[in-house]
Design an enzyme around this catalytic site. Structure first.
Site, mmCIF file in Angstrom:
data_model
loop_
_atom_site.group_PDB
_atom_site.id
_atom_site.type_symbol
_atom_site.label_atom_id
_atom_site.label_comp_id
_atom_site.label_asym_id
_atom_site.label_seq_id
_atom_site.Cartn_x
_atom_site.Cartn_y
_atom_site.Cartn_z
ATOM 1 N N ASP A 6 0.858 -1.170 0.000
ATOM 2 C CA ASP A 6 0.000 0.000 0.000
ATOM 3 C C ASP A 6 0.902 1.229 0.000
ATOM 4 O OD1 ASP A 6 -1.719 2.081 0.583
ATOM 5 O OD2 ASP A 6 -2.449 1.224 2.454
ATOM 6 N N PHE A 7 0.845 2.020 -1.073
ATOM 7 C CA PHE A 7 1.745 3.166 -1.146
ATOM 8 C C PHE A 7 1.422 4.249 -0.122
ATOM 9 C CE2 PHE A 7 -1.626 4.955 -3.392
ATOM 10 C CZ PHE A 7 -1.740 4.559 -4.714
ATOM 11 N N HIS B 91 -3.743 11.432 -10.076
ATOM 12 C CA HIS B 91 -5.042 12.035 -10.420
ATOM 13 C C HIS B 91 -6.204 11.295 -9.756
ATOM 14 C CE1 HIS B 91 -6.473 9.555 -14.139
ATOM 15 N NE2 HIS B 91 -5.848 8.784 -13.287
#
Length: 187
Positions: free
Chosen positions: A80-81, A98
């Protein structure tokens, strides 16, 4: 997207450093990113690649790398970034930011900064809105707003995000309007 590929060809000799440290590619479940990323690994035997994605994407990514004989230089790490990013010399975020509101982008970018080896850089490929957006940019902006509560951003807005995460832009290369490749390094 040919211009994007030309950008990578022009800059391939600039890195990675001799340590053979891997780069991290986000968003591997996108077939275009997978094909291009694996093709880049195949062309450059000195590169190693790590993809960070949700656990369900790993088996497909590993299978695609194995089919090209790249499994010895490729790793798919579940993760999970928002919490931690594997260390690397080049961290590529393609069509990632985005999707997220500013506060989440700041967290992703700060994690990227923390994961960079000395001399490393973050490369971001996104739609960049100009003062008078035309074409697909405004439609994507509206779509991101309604679907995810996020947005497309101007170069100045990317600079603000980068600065807030302890990074600074060193280059912005238009590839195919409205797409831009943004390079950033730690401050």
């Amino acid at each position: 997207m040919r211009r994007c590929c030309r950008w990578f060809r022009r800059h391939r000799d600039a890195g990675p450093p001799a340590r053979r440290q891997p780069g991290v590619v986000e968003g591997f479940r996108d077939r275009h990113v997978r094909r291009r990323g694996l093709a880049r690994l195949a062309r450059h035997p000195g590169l190693e690649g790590i993809v960070l994605d949700l656990p369900h994407a790993g088996p497909g990514a590993r299978a695609a790398a194995a089919a090209r004989g790249l499994d010895d230089r490729f790793t798919a790490e579940p993760g999970d970034f928002f919490s931690e990013i594997p260390r690397g010399d080049l961290l590529l975020l393609k069509y990632i930011l985005h999707d997220w509101k500013d506060e989440n982008c700041l967290r992703i970018l700060a994690n990227c900064r923390d994961a960079l080896h000395p001399g490393g850089r973050v490369v971001i490929t996104e739609i960049v809105m100009d003062d008078r957006p035309t074409g697909i940019g405004p439609l994507m902006d509206l779509g991101m707003l309604t679907a995810a509560g996020s947005r497309e951003r101007s170069l100045a807005q990317f600079d603000t995000l980068l600065s807030g995460a302890g990074l600074r832009r060193v280059a912005a290369t238009p590839v195919q309007p409205p797409y831009v490749v943004i390079e950033a390094v730690p401050v």
